[in-house]
Design a protein around this motif. Structure first.
Motif, mmCIF file in Angstrom:
data_model
loop_
_atom_site.group_PDB
_atom_site.id
_atom_site.type_symbol
_atom_site.label_atom_id
_atom_site.label_comp_id
_atom_site.label_asym_id
_atom_site.label_seq_id
_atom_site.Cartn_x
_atom_site.Cartn_y
_atom_site.Cartn_z
ATOM 1 N N ASP A 19 0.837 -1.208 0.000
ATOM 2 C CA ASP A 19 0.000 0.000 0.000
ATOM 3 C C ASP A 19 0.869 1.254 0.000
ATOM 4 O OD1 ASP A 19 -2.339 -1.441 -0.042
ATOM 5 O OD2 ASP A 19 -2.590 -1.443 2.148
ATOM 6 N N GLU A 20 1.925 1.250 0.812
ATOM 7 C CA GLU A 20 2.839 2.392 0.857
ATOM 8 C C GLU A 20 3.533 2.593 -0.497
ATOM 9 O OE1 GLU A 20 3.609 4.742 3.053
ATOM 10 O OE2 GLU A 20 1.979 4.064 4.334
ATOM 11 N N MET A 21 3.902 1.493 -1.137
ATOM 12 C CA MET A 21 4.561 1.585 -2.451
ATOM 13 C C MET A 21 3.616 2.176 -3.489
ATOM 14 S SD MET A 21 6.646 -2.062 -2.427
ATOM 15 C CE MET A 21 7.122 -1.944 -4.144
ATOM 16 N N ARG A 22 2.356 1.756 -3.454
ATOM 17 C CA ARG A 22 1.371 2.302 -4.401
ATOM 18 C C ARG A 22 1.085 3.767 -4.106
ATOM 19 N NH1 ARG A 22 -0.976 -2.964 -3.950
ATOM 20 N NH2 ARG A 22 -2.223 -2.268 -2.168
ATOM 21 N N HIS A 23 1.136 4.122 -2.852
ATOM 22 C CA HIS A 23 0.843 5.508 -2.465
ATOM 23 C C HIS A 23 1.946 6.471 -2.927
ATOM 24 C CE1 HIS A 23 -1.086 8.696 -0.227
ATOM 25 N NE2 HIS A 23 0.050 8.953 0.436
ATOM 26 N N HIS A 24 3.183 5.980 -3.005
ATOM 27 C CA HIS A 24 4.317 6.801 -3.450
ATOM 28 C C HIS A 24 4.956 6.132 -4.675
ATOM 29 C CE1 HIS A 24 4.099 9.173 0.248
ATOM 30 N NE2 HIS A 24 4.012 8.027 0.914
ATOM 31 N N LYS A 25 4.221 6.114 -5.773
ATOM 32 C CA LYS A 25 4.647 5.367 -6.969
ATOM 33 C C LYS A 25 5.981 5.872 -7.522
ATOM 34 C CE LYS A 25 -0.022 4.141 -8.585
ATOM 35 N NZ LYS A 25 -0.769 4.786 -7.510
ATOM 36 N N LEU A 26 6.095 7.184 -7.742
ATOM 37 C CA LEU A 26 7.300 7.723 -8.360
ATOM 38 C C LEU A 26 8.526 7.492 -7.479
ATOM 39 C CD1 LEU A 26 8.676 9.254 -10.634
ATOM 40 C CD2 LEU A 26 8.065 11.402 -9.479
ATOM 41 N N ARG A 27 8.386 7.791 -6.213
ATOM 42 C CA ARG A 27 9.515 7.614 -5.299
ATOM 43 C C ARG A 27 9.918 6.141 -5.203
ATOM 44 N NH1 ARG A 27 8.687 9.889 0.652
ATOM 45 N NH2 ARG A 27 7.440 7.974 0.847
ATOM 46 N N THR A 28 8.948 5.268 -5.169
ATOM 47 C CA THR A 28 9.237 3.841 -5.114
ATOM 48 C C THR A 28 9.933 3.369 -6.389
ATOM 49 O OG1 THR A 28 7.315 3.459 -3.698
ATOM 50 C CG2 THR A 28 8.230 1.555 -4.844
ATOM 51 N N ALA A 29 9.440 3.849 -7.535
ATOM 52 C CA ALA A 29 10.031 3.450 -8.814
ATOM 53 C C ALA A 29 11.492 3.863 -8.896
ATOM 54 C CB ALA A 29 9.245 4.052 -9.967
ATOM 55 N N LEU A 30 11.784 5.090 -8.469
ATOM 56 C CA LEU A 30 13.163 5.568 -8.498
ATOM 57 C C LEU A 30 14.051 4.752 -7.557
ATOM 58 C CD1 LEU A 30 12.551 9.432 -8.591
ATOM 59 C CD2 LEU A 30 13.271 7.948 -10.476
ATOM 60 N N THR A 31 13.495 4.352 -6.432
ATOM 61 C CA THR A 31 14.241 3.538 -5.478
ATOM 62 C C THR A 31 14.515 2.146 -6.041
ATOM 63 O OG1 THR A 31 13.157 4.719 -3.663
ATOM 64 C CG2 THR A 31 14.259 2.656 -3.122
ATOM 65 N N LEU A 32 13.526 1.615 -6.752
ATOM 66 C CA LEU A 32 13.664 0.270 -7.304
ATOM 67 C C LEU A 32 14.708 0.179 -8.409
ATOM 68 C CD1 LEU A 32 9.937 -0.911 -7.556
ATOM 69 C CD2 LEU A 32 11.659 -1.655 -5.904
ATOM 70 N N LEU A 33 14.972 1.301 -9.089
ATOM 71 C CA LEU A 33 15.876 1.257 -10.240
ATOM 72 C C LEU A 33 17.248 0.699 -9.871
ATOM 73 C CD1 LEU A 33 15.100 4.572 -12.171
ATOM 74 C CD2 LEU A 33 14.548 2.217 -12.828
ATOM 75 N N GLY A 34 17.785 1.125 -8.734
ATOM 76 C CA GLY A 34 19.092 0.623 -8.325
ATOM 77 C C GLY A 34 19.091 -0.888 -8.155
ATOM 78 N N MET A 35 18.044 -1.420 -7.516
ATOM 79 C CA MET A 35 17.946 -2.860 -7.329
ATOM 80 C C MET A 35 17.739 -3.591 -8.653
ATOM 81 S SD MET A 35 18.419 -3.230 -4.158
ATOM 82 C CE MET A 35 18.058 -4.979 -4.101
ATOM 83 N N ILE A 36 16.907 -3.013 -9.499
ATOM 84 C CA ILE A 36 16.602 -3.643 -10.791
ATOM 85 C C ILE A 36 17.866 -3.776 -11.629
ATOM 86 C CG2 ILE A 36 15.405 -3.331 -12.988
ATOM 87 C CD1 ILE A 36 13.099 -2.054 -11.374
ATOM 88 N N PHE A 37 18.627 -2.676 -11.759
ATOM 89 C CA PHE A 37 19.835 -2.714 -12.579
ATOM 90 C C PHE A 37 20.914 -3.580 -11.933
ATOM 91 C CE2 PHE A 37 18.373 1.596 -14.228
ATOM 92 C CZ PHE A 37 17.831 1.035 -15.374
ATOM 93 N N GLY A 38 20.997 -3.541 -10.605
ATOM 94 C CA GLY A 38 21.995 -4.370 -9.930
ATOM 95 C C GLY A 38 21.715 -5.845 -10.113
ATOM 96 N N VAL A 39 20.478 -6.256 -9.857
ATOM 97 C CA VAL A 39 20.118 -7.664 -10.022
ATOM 98 C C VAL A 39 20.184 -8.069 -11.493
ATOM 99 C CG1 VAL A 39 18.242 -9.345 -9.789
ATOM 100 C CG2 VAL A 39 18.699 -7.712 -7.958
ATOM 101 N N GLY A 40 19.742 -7.178 -12.386
ATOM 102 C CA GLY A 40 19.823 -7.466 -13.819
ATOM 103 C C GLY A 40 21.256 -7.709 -14.254
ATOM 104 N N ALA A 41 22.182 -6.895 -13.721
ATOM 105 C CA ALA A 41 23.602 -7.069 -14.052
ATOM 106 C C ALA A 41 24.125 -8.404 -13.540
ATOM 107 C CB ALA A 41 24.417 -5.914 -13.463
ATOM 108 N N VAL A 42 23.711 -8.793 -12.325
ATOM 109 C CA VAL A 42 24.140 -10.080 -11.766
ATOM 110 C C VAL A 42 23.649 -11.241 -12.637
ATOM 111 C CG1 VAL A 42 23.864 -11.668 -9.826
ATOM 112 C CG2 VAL A 42 24.332 -9.256 -9.400
#
Length: 418
Positions: A19-42
């Motif tokens: 619910d918190e993630m949906r409430h702050h979509k943009l901020r959550t998306a920007l936070t997720l980018l680091g994890m997405i690219f890091g895991v994608g690279a792995v």
């Protein structure tokens, strides 16, 4: 507290985190980018690395880990004439000498490429290379037949005009698929097809001067027949290459030194040959692959570190926004560990979500690399498990401090800040 109630608390915590993630979509998306690219690279790194490792093993198997490969160095003009004053070049006598004097040599094969200006059948033409080989060549090169059989020592002893086709050459010469027993014409000589090789793909075409995978578009004839009935230049080597298999327990590197010493004496000290040790190539590749994995792991680790810092940042920001809520929960009886658990769950959910998306990105990235660069990839379950494990670790590691900070808030002060 019962296990059921404990499970309900965690499920409610996960729902609240989403619910918190949906409430702050943009901020959550920007936070997720680091994890997405890091895991994608792995994922991409491990997939490419695994693919390269499997291909290397496949290449070494085709060369034979227990084999040594001797290649003739190509020279022409005055350089070749100078070499021929001391050495006749790579020849069958070199192989026979190695077999007779080196006790660790168990078997051998030899090859010579035939300069082909015409290759056709009654059904089609081909641009395949023609190579004269000894019967043992197929076993030492781990080549198998899909149709027919390879020629044998009797065929070679009687200079019979028989041929074995690579699968691509067979398709070009015989589009109808009836190759066995048919005839092909190589330059001015007719040969009867006795076998067709299986179609084994190989991503690499050459390693350390040793051609790999070329047999798909090659035609093989007995070496004795080629040397007797085909035309070759007067000064060129009798053989292009030969291969010897080693007895069990013999160190390939030491065997290579003995073989090099023998050939050097026979060639008058001329360096008109190269010796390839497949076992050394495998060790070298594994070392290079290990360095590559370390470098890529560091790059991926930096991305994950940035992603973890992003998670910590958003969790600290969330604490500031929800200070009043925390104070209210504490006033209503929530314990410090309840507050800490909720924020830790939110941190783990964010990192896990980024990890799952990152896995998809990593698989897609590996596919793009494979298509664009032609590199082999292999999907490894270990890579996916490792990536998810790292995500969960980062979620706990970078969420622990914000969770503790939230739990330590004084409820009275927190309510006053609302």
């Amino acid at each position: 507290m019962s296990l059921v109630n404990e499970s309900k608390i965690y499920i409610e915590g996960i729902k609240q985190a989403f619910d918190e993630m949906r409430h702050h979509k943009l901020r959550t998306a920007l936070t997720l980018l680091g994890m997405i690219f890091g895991v994608g690279a792995v994922i991409a790194m491990l997939s490419v690395g695994e693919g390269a490792e499997r291909e290397a093993l496949k290449m070494i198997e085709s060369m034979g880990v227990r084999n040594l490969v001797v290649n003739a160095r190509t020279s022409d003009g005055e350089a070749l004439k100078s070499i021929r004053e001391h050495s006749i070049g790579l020849s069958l006598r070199d192989v026979e000498s190695a077999k007779d004097t080196l006790p660790f040599v168990e078997n051998w094969s030899a090859e010579k490429q035939v300069k082909t200006f015409s290759l056709f059948s009654l059904e089609g033409r081909s641009d395949a290379q023609v190579k004269g080989v000894t019967p043992s060549y197929f076993d030492l090169s781990a080549l198998k037949m899909s149709e027919g059989a390879a020629f044998d020592s009797k065929d070679e002893a009687h200079y019979r005009q028989v041929a074995v086709l690579g699968p691509e050459a067979a398709r070009s010469l015989f589009p109808q698929g009836k190759a066995i027993g048919s005839v092909i014409k190589i330059n001015h000589q007719w040969f009867t097809v006795v076998g067709v090789l299986t179609d084994a793909q190989n991503g690499k075409s050459k390693i350390q001067g040793v051609k790999l995978g070329g047999e798909r578009n090659e035609v093989f004839i007995p070496l004795a027949t080629a040397l007797k009935k085909m035309n070759f230049k007067s000064l060129e080597d009798e053989l292009d290459a030969f291969k010897v298999s080693l007895a069990e327990g013999v160190e390939p590197s030491l065997a290579a030194k003995s073989l090099r010493h023998l050939i050097s004496r026979r060639h008058g000290g001329e360096k008109d040959y190269d010796i390839v040790v497949p076992a050394d190539l495998l060790a070298q590749h594994q070392k290079t692959q290990q360095i590559f994995n370390i470098v890529m792991a560091c790059v991926a680790g930096i991305s994950l570190l940035v992603g973890g810092i992003g998670i910590m940042n958003i969790m600290l920001a969330t604490i500031m926004e929800r200070t009043g809520e925390i104070g209210l929960l504490r006033a209503l009886g929530a314990r410090r560990k309840d507050i800490a658990r909720q924020f830790l769950i939110e941190s783990i959910v964010i990192s896990a979500t980024g990890g799952v998306i990152g896995i998809g990105v990593g698989l897609l990235l590996a596919f793009v690399i494979s298509s664009a660069a032609g590199w082999p990839v292999a999907w490894s379950p270990f890579a996916i498990v490792l990536a998810l494990g790292v995500c969960m670790t980062i979620g706990v590691g970078f969420g622990l401090y914000p969770a503790k900070k939230a739990a330590k808030l004084d409820p009275i002060v927190a309510l006053q800040r609302d």
